[in-house]
Every structure is written in structure tokens, then in C-alpha cells.
Design a protein around this motif. Structure first.
Motif, short mmCIF file in Angstrom:
data_model
loop_
_atom_site.label_atom_id
_atom_site.label_comp_id
_atom_site.label_asym_id
_atom_site.label_seq_id
_atom_site.Cartn_x
_atom_site.Cartn_y
_atom_site.Cartn_z
N GLY A 1 0.81 -1.21 0.00
CA GLY A 1 0.00 0.00 0.00
C GLY A 1 0.83 1.25 0.00
O GLY A 1 1.93 1.30 -0.53
N GLU A 2 0.29 2.27 0.66
CA GLU A 2 0.93 3.57 0.73
C GLU A 2 2.16 3.51 1.62
O GLU A 2 2.53 2.46 2.11
N LYS A 3 2.74 4.68 1.87
CA LYS A 3 3.94 4.71 2.70
C LYS A 3 3.58 4.29 4.11
O LYS A 3 2.48 4.52 4.59
N THR A 4 4.52 3.65 4.76
CA THR A 4 4.29 3.10 6.09
C THR A 4 4.14 4.21 7.13
O THR A 4 4.64 5.31 6.96
N PHE A 5 3.44 3.89 8.18
CA PHE A 5 3.27 4.85 9.27
C PHE A 5 4.45 4.79 10.24
O PHE A 5 4.56 5.61 11.13
N ARG A 6 5.30 3.79 10.07
CA ARG A 6 6.49 3.68 10.91
C ARG A 6 7.58 4.59 10.36
O ARG A 6 7.53 5.05 9.25
N GLY A 7 8.58 4.83 11.15
CA GLY A 7 9.68 5.67 10.70
C GLY A 7 9.73 6.95 11.49
O GLY A 7 8.87 7.24 12.33
N ASN A 8 10.72 7.74 11.21
CA ASN A 8 10.92 9.00 11.90
C ASN A 8 9.80 9.98 11.54
O ASN A 8 9.59 10.27 10.37
N LYS A 9 9.10 10.47 12.55
CA LYS A 9 7.93 11.33 12.33
C LYS A 9 8.31 12.74 11.90
O LYS A 9 7.46 13.48 11.43
N HIS A 10 9.57 13.13 12.06
CA HIS A 10 10.00 14.47 11.69
C HIS A 10 10.65 14.48 10.30
O HIS A 10 10.35 15.34 9.48
N LEU A 11 11.55 13.55 10.08
CA LEU A 11 12.33 13.58 8.84
C LEU A 11 11.54 13.16 7.61
O LEU A 11 11.72 13.75 6.53
N GLY A 12 10.69 12.15 7.72
CA GLY A 12 9.93 11.68 6.57
C GLY A 12 9.13 12.79 5.91
O GLY A 12 9.27 13.05 4.71
N PRO A 13 8.29 13.50 6.67
CA PRO A 13 7.55 14.61 6.07
C PRO A 13 8.44 15.74 5.55
O PRO A 13 8.13 16.37 4.55
N MET A 14 9.57 15.99 6.23
CA MET A 14 10.50 17.03 5.75
C MET A 14 11.08 16.66 4.39
O MET A 14 11.21 17.53 3.52
N ILE A 15 11.44 15.40 4.23
CA ILE A 15 12.00 14.94 2.95
C ILE A 15 10.96 15.07 1.85
O ILE A 15 11.26 15.49 0.73
N ILE A 16 9.71 14.74 2.15
CA ILE A 16 8.65 14.85 1.15
C ILE A 16 8.44 16.31 0.75
O ILE A 16 8.30 16.62 -0.43
N GLU A 17 8.44 17.21 1.72
CA GLU A 17 8.29 18.63 1.40
C GLU A 17 9.48 19.15 0.59
O GLU A 17 9.32 19.95 -0.32
N ALA A 18 10.68 18.70 0.93
CA ALA A 18 11.87 19.10 0.17
C ALA A 18 11.82 18.55 -1.25
O ALA A 18 12.33 19.18 -2.19
N THR A 19 11.18 17.40 -1.42
CA THR A 19 11.07 16.79 -2.74
C THR A 19 10.20 17.63 -3.67
O THR A 19 10.46 17.70 -4.88
N TRP A 20 9.18 18.29 -3.12
CA TRP A 20 8.34 19.16 -3.96
C TRP A 20 9.17 20.27 -4.58
O TRP A 20 8.95 20.67 -5.72
N ILE A 21 10.13 20.78 -3.84
CA ILE A 21 11.02 21.82 -4.37
C ILE A 21 12.02 21.21 -5.34
O ILE A 21 12.32 21.79 -6.39
N ALA A 22 12.53 20.03 -4.99
CA ALA A 22 13.57 19.39 -5.80
C ALA A 22 13.10 19.05 -7.21
O ALA A 22 13.90 19.11 -8.15
N ILE A 23 11.83 18.70 -7.37
CA ILE A 23 11.37 18.32 -8.72
C ILE A 23 11.38 19.51 -9.68
O ILE A 23 11.41 19.31 -10.89
N TYR A 24 11.38 20.72 -9.14
CA TYR A 24 11.46 21.91 -10.00
C TYR A 24 12.89 22.36 -10.23
O TYR A 24 13.16 23.07 -11.19
N ARG A 25 13.81 21.94 -9.37
CA ARG A 25 15.20 22.39 -9.49
C ARG A 25 16.13 21.35 -10.11
O ARG A 25 17.20 21.69 -10.59
N ASP A 26 15.76 20.08 -10.05
CA ASP A 26 16.59 19.00 -10.59
C ASP A 26 15.85 18.38 -11.77
O ASP A 26 14.75 17.84 -11.61
N TYR A 27 16.46 18.44 -12.94
CA TYR A 27 15.81 17.98 -14.17
C TYR A 27 15.48 16.49 -14.11
O TYR A 27 14.38 16.08 -14.50
N GLY A 28 16.40 15.68 -13.62
CA GLY A 28 16.18 14.23 -13.56
C GLY A 28 15.04 13.86 -12.64
O GLY A 28 14.19 13.02 -12.99
N LEU A 29 14.98 14.47 -11.46
CA LEU A 29 13.89 14.19 -10.53
C LEU A 29 12.56 14.69 -11.09
O LEU A 29 11.52 14.05 -10.92
#
Length: 124
Positions: free
Chosen positions: A50-78
Motif C-alpha cells: 500500500g501507501e507509505k508506512t506509518f512507521r519511521g521517523n515522524k520528523h524527517l519523513g515529512p520534511m524529505i517529502i516537502e523538500a522533494t516538492w522543491i527538488a522536482i522543480y530544481r533538478d531535471y532528472g527528478l
């Protein structure tokens, strides 16, 4: 901070939460720590992921996802990978897949102590 989307605050959070990247043997363990792996439900012969797991670091996971929204506009490959995934799934599901790629990039940068150098596309 050489990775697109990773600023000072996100970089400091990653470094303080992870402390020593050598405690992770590979990218899969690192992504699991961040909570960027799919859930898996097994019952007899039936297997469903299914979707992403609910386990894992509760701070870093969402931060990485938010950073990814910016990265897809700045990195051509992503950005190209995101566009490809978005054709067959919802944008929120596609960004989690790209966040998983970002976690691999972050792990590599931390483990090798080198700056991130995106792939250079020939514009011919």
C-alpha cells in the motif's frame, strides 16, 4: 545542502536526527528509518502493498517529502521521473516515490562525504 530542495533547516534536522549514517548498511534501511517504504499486508497467499508506512521517523519523513516538492522543480532528472510517475498515479503517490529517490541521494551524499552532482543532460 548541495541537494536541490535541502536547505539549512532540513540539512540540520537530517544531521541531528541521523547522527551517524554508518549505522545504516544500505539505502533500504535508511529509507525505512525515514518511513519512505510501502506498507505490506500478507495473509496466506494474498499479498498487498500500500501507501507509505506509518512507521519511521515522524520528523524527517515529512520534511524529505516537502523538500522533494522543491527538488522536482530544481533538478531535471527528478522532475522528469516525477512527470513519468504522475502519468500513472496520483501526484501525492508520485512524490513519495521521488522522495524515496531523494532518500537514496541523501544517503549517498552522507556516506561518501561528497557534494551532489546531478546528471548533466545533453541539450542537443
Amino acid at each position: 545542502m548541495s541537494i536541490p530542495g535541502i536547505g539549512v533547516s532540513v540539512a540540520m534536522c537530517i544531521l541531528t536526527e541521523i547522527y551517524d549514517v554508518k549505522r545504516f548498511c544500505n539505502e533500504n534501511q535508511f529509507a525505512s528509518y525515514l518511513g519512505l517504504i510501502p506498507t505490506c499486508h500478507n495473509s496466506g497467499e494474498k499479498t498487498a502493498s500500500g501507501e507509505k508506512t506509518f512507521r519511521g521517523n515522524k520528523h524527517l519523513g515529512p520534511m524529505i517529502i516537502e523538500a522533494t516538492w522543491i527538488a522536482i522543480y530544481r533538478d531535471y532528472g527528478l522532475g522528469m521521473a516525477y512527470a513519468g510517475y504522475k502519468q500513472s498515479m496520483k501526484p501525492q503517490e508520485a512524490i513519495v516515490k521521488i522522495a524515496r529517490k531523494m532518500s537514496n541521494i541523501i544517503f549517498s551524499v552522507l556516506k561518501n562525504s561528497r557534494k551532489y552532482e546531478p546528471y548533466r543532460w545533453n541539450k542537443e
